[in-house]
Scaffold this motif. Sequence first.
Motif, PDB file in Angstrom:
ATOM      1  N   LYS A   5       1.089  -1.237   0.032  1.00  0.00           N
ATOM      2  CA  LYS A   5      -0.076  -0.027   0.041  1.00  0.00           C
ATOM      3  C   LYS A   5       0.954   0.983   0.025  1.00  0.00           C
ATOM      4  CE  LYS A   5      -3.756   1.992   2.378  1.00  0.00           C
ATOM      5  NZ  LYS A   5      -4.235   2.470   3.612  1.00  0.00           N
ATOM      6  N   ALA A   6       1.785   1.177   0.922  1.00  0.00           N
ATOM      7  CA  ALA A   6       2.887   2.499   0.856  1.00  0.00           C
ATOM      8  C   ALA A   6       3.715   2.382  -0.558  1.00  0.00           C
ATOM      9  CB  ALA A   6       3.926   2.257   1.993  1.00  0.00           C
ATOM     10  N   ILE A   7       4.003   1.454  -1.005  1.00  0.00           N
ATOM     11  CA  ILE A   7       4.672   1.543  -2.216  1.00  0.00           C
ATOM     12  C   ILE A   7       3.701   1.987  -3.270  1.00  0.00           C
ATOM     13  CG2 ILE A   7       5.339  -0.040  -4.225  1.00  0.00           C
ATOM     14  CD1 ILE A   7       6.765  -1.689  -2.503  1.00  0.00           C
ATOM     15  N   LEU A   8       2.411   1.712  -3.435  1.00  0.00           N
ATOM     16  CA  LEU A   8       1.574   2.146  -4.272  1.00  0.00           C
ATOM     17  C   LEU A   8       1.220   3.770  -4.056  1.00  0.00           C
ATOM     18  CD1 LEU A   8      -0.900  -0.681  -4.484  1.00  0.00           C
ATOM     19  CD2 LEU A   8       0.162   0.083  -6.520  1.00  0.00           C
ATOM     20  N   GLU A  18      10.528   9.740  -5.085  1.00  0.00           N
ATOM     21  CA  GLU A  18       9.512   8.874  -4.379  1.00  0.00           C
ATOM     22  C   GLU A  18       9.026   7.547  -5.292  1.00  0.00           C
ATOM     23  OE1 GLU A  18       9.125   8.616  -1.121  1.00  0.00           O
ATOM     24  OE2 GLU A  18      10.681  10.121  -1.139  1.00  0.00           O
ATOM     25  N   VAL A  19       8.932   7.968  -6.370  1.00  0.00           N
ATOM     26  CA  VAL A  19       8.614   7.036  -7.421  1.00  0.00           C
ATOM     27  C   VAL A  19       9.520   6.010  -7.788  1.00  0.00           C
ATOM     28  CG1 VAL A  19       7.845   6.605  -9.886  1.00  0.00           C
ATOM     29  CG2 VAL A  19       6.947   8.523  -8.700  1.00  0.00           C
ATOM     30  N   ALA A  25      11.985  -0.749  -4.748  1.00  0.00           N
ATOM     31  CA  ALA A  25      11.397  -1.522  -3.629  1.00  0.00           C
ATOM     32  C   ALA A  25      10.629  -2.628  -4.363  1.00  0.00           C
ATOM     33  CB  ALA A  25      11.082  -1.060  -2.522  1.00  0.00           C
ATOM     34  N   LEU A  26       9.868  -2.417  -5.117  1.00  0.00           N
ATOM     35  CA  LEU A  26       8.737  -3.358  -5.601  1.00  0.00           C
ATOM     36  C   LEU A  26       9.495  -4.530  -6.374  1.00  0.00           C
ATOM     37  CD1 LEU A  26       5.569  -4.167  -6.348  1.00  0.00           C
ATOM     38  CD2 LEU A  26       5.883  -2.606  -8.208  1.00  0.00           C
ATOM     39  N   ASN A  80       1.358   1.164 -15.482  1.00  0.00           N
ATOM     40  CA  ASN A  80       2.133   0.785 -16.428  1.00  0.00           C
ATOM     41  C   ASN A  80       3.380  -0.144 -15.484  1.00  0.00           C
ATOM     42  OD1 ASN A  80       1.184   1.679 -18.852  1.00  0.00           O
ATOM     43  ND2 ASN A  80       2.034   3.697 -18.715  1.00  0.00           N
ATOM     44  N   ARG A  81       3.578   0.545 -14.379  1.00  0.00           N
ATOM     45  CA  ARG A  81       4.750  -0.368 -13.779  1.00  0.00           C
ATOM     46  C   ARG A  81       4.391  -1.424 -13.193  1.00  0.00           C
ATOM     47  NH1 ARG A  81       8.862   3.425 -12.641  1.00  0.00           N
ATOM     48  NH2 ARG A  81       8.427   5.705 -13.310  1.00  0.00           N
ATOM     49  N   LEU A  82       2.861  -1.496 -12.581  1.00  0.00           N
ATOM     50  CA  LEU A  82       2.292  -2.706 -12.343  1.00  0.00           C
ATOM     51  C   LEU A  82       2.326  -3.953 -13.618  1.00  0.00           C
ATOM     52  CD1 LEU A  82      -0.457  -1.296  -9.918  1.00  0.00           C
ATOM     53  CD2 LEU A  82       1.704  -2.398  -9.280  1.00  0.00           C
ATOM     54  N   CYS A  83       2.108  -3.406 -14.742  1.00  0.00           N
ATOM     55  CA  CYS A  83       2.306  -4.151 -15.678  1.00  0.00           C
ATOM     56  C   CYS A  83       3.487  -4.916 -15.916  1.00  0.00           C
ATOM     57  CB  CYS A  83       1.522  -3.575 -17.094  1.00  0.00           C
ATOM     58  SG  CYS A  83      -0.204  -2.939 -17.458  1.00  0.00           S
TER      59      CYS A  83
END
Lengths: 253, 429
Positions: A5-8, A18-19, A25-26, A80-83
């Motif tokens: 949640k914090a990462i998102l 921050e991004v 980390a992700l 896009n990063r999650l993809c």
Amino acid sequence: MPDIKAILEKLDSGDQTEVYKANLALFQYVHELGGSGKEEARAELAEKLATALTATKEQDENQRRRNAPPSHVHTVDTRNRLCRALSLLGGEAATDALAHCLKHFDCREMARWALDRLSGSASTELLIKAATEGIGEEFRVGAINALAHRRGGDVVTALRECSSDQHLEVRLAAAEALANQPDASLDVVILSAWGNGDTRAQKRIAKARIRLASTLADAGDTRAARKIYTSVLNGETDLAQKHAAELALAELA
Amino acid sequence: MTERPSTTRRQFLKTSAAAAAAPTIVPATAFGKRNHPAPSDRVVVGSIGVGDLGRRHHLRNRLLPNKRIEVAAVCDVDRNHRNMAAQIAYERTGRQVGIYRDFRDLCDRKDIDAVLIATPDHWHALTAICAMEAGKDVYCEKPLTLTIDEGKKMVETARRYGTVFQTGSQQRSNRRFRHACELVRNKMIGDLVRVDTHIGTIGSGDWQPVTTPPPELDWNFWLGPAPYADYAPNRVHYQFRWFSDYSGGKMTDWGAHHNDIAQWGIGADGSGPVKVEGTGTFHENGPHDVPGDFDVKYTYANGVELHCHGAGENGAKFTGTDGWVFVNRGKIECSNPELISDEFEFASDAVRLYESHDHHENWLDCIASRERCICDVEIGHRSCTICHLGNIAIKLGRELHWDPKAEMFEGDEQANGMVRKPMRAPWHV
């Protein structure tokens, strides 16, 4: 597991540093879970990321009345990063979420990109759908290019269909993708994909034929390969293709 | 390895009826000037990617002064770069060259024999394959590729079209590096046990606000196969090296030099290690997202270990059971100084390696002879693979088993997912 949640939240912040930190980390966690024996944790993370990727905001009365499409919780950049992260995790949750993204113009290209990296029948099915039913020439070409790395009856059928498409770029991409399939009957299909194309299109078709012949030779069908090489050598095409055909014929002799 | 082509491309062109119709550049030097090569020996070259390296180093210092070369065209997605390159060519030769934004237009020109590629790394495979498929010979800057899969495709294409291909890992054309490798290959330091390469670290860099690309730069074309990103000045030109969507950082930038020498000394051209594990640091705050410093250990099937480090004195050190030899661009040192003295000579039956004293000249010689270059495409691909394996191992943080024949990882699906990187539509190889 790190605090997703914090990462998102950080990914959505728009603050470059921050991004970057959240993304690092992700992906460190995604990579850590790629090893054997971590299947359960990998599936759990994929589930969480998939949920985030598809999450939409609650609509107010006005939006519902206007039948407005729901907007996503996370920014386009985050999605896009999650993809990309899901492309390294795989699994059913990942492909389902990427299927959702394919319907949204703002991140469908990265969803296609992620599906390209994934293996398995679910991703192939989605790419076939994108190639044959997708909206927009370039998007469909991307899906066809992804299919070029896959084999199977469904893939060939879809690419054959695309090779007679009304759009030249779609036809040419399909012809080039078909060149990776060890099937001699595809030579005619590749040839017909040219349609009324220009000189550059004609060259691309000739190159695809050379590659098809090479694929066939690698698969052991030297007779069919020789036939295509001879046809290229004797046909009207650029000298580079003729030279490649001559080299291959000499090697097959 | 594929045998030498039965006919050369030039022979083929000469014997083809269609060749008669092809336009030909007849250089001014053809008409009776002394000490100039005959026009049939001149190679007509197109220069793709004429930013700092392509324009200053290759075009100005190596291509234009070379009497065996006729520069016919320049290409770059940055208008300023291509115009500056054309101006340099005009000032040097008094002739106008073709100016292109799109490399495909340059490759369509029938009068161009060969191309020199000095684009950012994420463009190497696409431009080289396009050129090879158009029948051009290729000199491509190192690191050869962005991914291992691209290298496989480049090798396949080069063999298919009979391309003479030189990878720009020019240390192979340096006497000192060759001597070090010959000492190793002849067991002058005993049985080789270990190689250490030190290839440098990078700083974190600074964030710059995203902004509108300058009018001279076709940003979308510059990105090409890479995922879309907003423009910032420090993503392009020299700095692209430190962004993983365009390059592999120091690991590929300098690894393509010293790890290439390691492969040469080990005798692993055309092959590679069977195991890799590594650690690296990533900058805490960005923007560079490639490893800043690293230590990677590769193990070859014969037990030899290659240790690639970021920090330390730049160079390659070979350690054997009876001694060691260290080499970099400034010096060669050896545990037994006699082996590197001017008087030293190898025995007549010693293993001697491919000898080249000038990387560009070797390319031109091979274009004429149709022999393989000293740093042929497969050598460049395999050396670059070492670097990619290192970056993948650092990212994944676990021991990886590599099959150099199949060019796949064993039992690691995620790692295999990194052998290839999808391309943004419509690009593909």
